[in-house]
Design a protein around this motif. Structure first.
Motif, short mmCIF file in Angstrom:
data_model
loop_
_atom_site.label_atom_id
_atom_site.label_comp_id
_atom_site.label_asym_id
_atom_site.label_seq_id
_atom_site.Cartn_x
_atom_site.Cartn_y
_atom_site.Cartn_z
N ALA A 33 77.00 82.42 87.19
CA ALA A 33 75.76 82.81 86.52
C ALA A 33 76.06 83.73 85.34
N ALA A 34 76.92 84.71 85.56
CA ALA A 34 77.27 85.63 84.48
C ALA A 34 77.99 84.91 83.34
N ALA A 35 78.93 84.04 83.69
CA ALA A 35 79.67 83.29 82.66
C ALA A 35 78.74 82.37 81.88
N ALA A 36 77.81 81.71 82.58
CA ALA A 36 76.87 80.81 81.90
C ALA A 36 75.94 81.59 80.98
N ALA A 37 75.54 82.80 81.39
CA ALA A 37 74.68 83.62 80.53
C ALA A 37 75.41 84.03 79.26
N ALA A 39 78.00 82.45 77.90
CA ALA A 39 78.19 81.23 77.10
C ALA A 39 76.92 80.88 76.35
N HIS A 40 75.78 81.03 76.99
CA HIS A 40 74.50 80.76 76.33
C HIS A 40 74.30 81.70 75.15
N ASP A 41 74.59 82.99 75.38
CA ASP A 41 74.43 83.98 74.31
C ASP A 41 75.33 83.70 73.12
N TYR A 42 76.47 83.05 73.37
CA TYR A 42 77.40 82.73 72.28
C TYR A 42 77.23 81.30 71.78
N GLY A 43 76.10 80.68 72.09
CA GLY A 43 75.77 79.38 71.51
C GLY A 43 76.37 78.18 72.20
N ASP A 44 76.86 78.32 73.42
CA ASP A 44 77.44 77.19 74.15
C ASP A 44 76.77 77.08 75.53
N PRO A 45 75.47 76.73 75.56
CA PRO A 45 74.71 76.75 76.81
C PRO A 45 75.16 75.74 77.86
N GLU A 46 75.92 74.74 77.48
CA GLU A 46 76.35 73.72 78.43
C GLU A 46 77.79 73.90 78.90
N LYS A 47 78.40 75.00 78.53
CA LYS A 47 79.80 75.23 78.88
C LYS A 47 80.03 75.23 80.39
N TYR A 48 79.06 75.72 81.15
CA TYR A 48 79.18 75.77 82.62
C TYR A 48 78.20 74.80 83.29
N VAL A 49 77.85 73.76 82.57
CA VAL A 49 77.02 72.64 83.00
C VAL A 49 75.55 73.04 83.14
N LEU A 50 75.27 74.06 83.92
CA LEU A 50 73.90 74.52 84.13
C LEU A 50 73.65 75.83 83.37
N PRO A 51 72.40 76.13 83.08
CA PRO A 51 72.11 77.48 82.59
C PRO A 51 72.37 78.50 83.70
N ILE A 114 86.40 78.86 88.97
CA ILE A 114 86.47 78.85 90.42
C ILE A 114 87.92 78.96 90.89
N ARG A 115 88.77 78.16 90.29
CA ARG A 115 90.18 78.16 90.72
C ARG A 115 90.80 79.54 90.56
N ASP A 116 90.61 80.16 89.40
CA ASP A 116 91.19 81.48 89.18
C ASP A 116 90.59 82.53 90.11
N TYR A 117 89.29 82.55 90.22
CA TYR A 117 88.61 83.56 91.02
C TYR A 117 88.91 83.37 92.51
N ALA A 118 88.77 82.15 92.99
CA ALA A 118 88.93 81.89 94.43
C ALA A 118 90.37 82.08 94.90
N MET A 119 91.33 81.79 94.05
CA MET A 119 92.73 81.91 94.45
C MET A 119 93.26 83.34 94.32
#
Length: 184
Positions: A33-37, A39-51, A114-119
């Motif tokens: 959610a934080a990463a998608a927010a 990305a949206h603020d920097y003009g790439d709202p679809e970077k994490y698929v969902l808002p 996910i991979r970086d965070y979860a591992m």
């Protein structure tokens, strides 16, 4: 036109490990959610698929359920009513997690996060498959759509008699949860 359900009755197992052990899933969804927010603020709202909002609602829903679960009672079950928008957000988040697991090109950033965070941030380390499996387990409980849910829900809600129909429905629920890897 079909009528949309505003909420869903959920019968939850008395053993809360199915949701308490999913704290890391909640953390990952909050991070998405934080990463998608951002990305949206920097003009790439679809970077994490969902808002960011569906990810945040999904994370908050897991947190709410985790905090509302009473102490463990392996032979108990609890009734919860979940608003439809929360269940929908969980399904949307699961869809993105599955796309990431399956190496969908549009979900590359999700997979990397996910991979970086979860591992690196959890002990024991988790794989993307673990995140998807645990999210599926959560939704298996919340979305269980068998007649036993209705029978048990009505009995618990109306504080009705625990007759043979109730006991049979309860046994069906315990069997469904065991099939999903939850409970005794």
């Amino acid at each position: 036109m079909t009528k949309q359900r505003a909420d869903y009755p959920c019968v939850l197992p008395g053993d809360p490990t199915w949701i308490r052990d999913a704290r890391y899933v909640q953390d990952i969804l909050a991070s998405l959610a934080a990463a998608a927010a951002v990305a949206h603020d920097y003009g790439d709202p679809e970077k994490y698929v969902l808002p960011h909002l569906p990810f945040q609602v999904a994370a908050d829903t897991i947190g709410q359920i985790r905090s509302d679960m009473p102490p463990a009672r392996h032979d108990a079950m609890y009734l919860m009513v979940l608003p439809a928008f929360q269940l929908e957000a969980l399904w949307q988040a699961l869809g993105v997690l599955r796309r990431a697991r399956d190496a969908d090109g549009d979900a590359t950033e999700v997979l990397e996060l996910i991979r970086d965070y979860a591992m690196r941030c959890f002990l024991p380390p988790r794989r993307v498959d673990d995140v998807v499996t645990d999210m599926e387990r959560i939704l298996a409980v919340l979305s269980l759509d068998i007649s036993a849910v209705q029978t048990v829900s009505i009995t618990l809600l109306l504080k009705g008699e625990r007759d043979d129909d109730f006991r049979s429905a309860r046994d069906d629920l315990f069997a469904a949860w065991r099939a999903a890897g939850i409970g005794p």
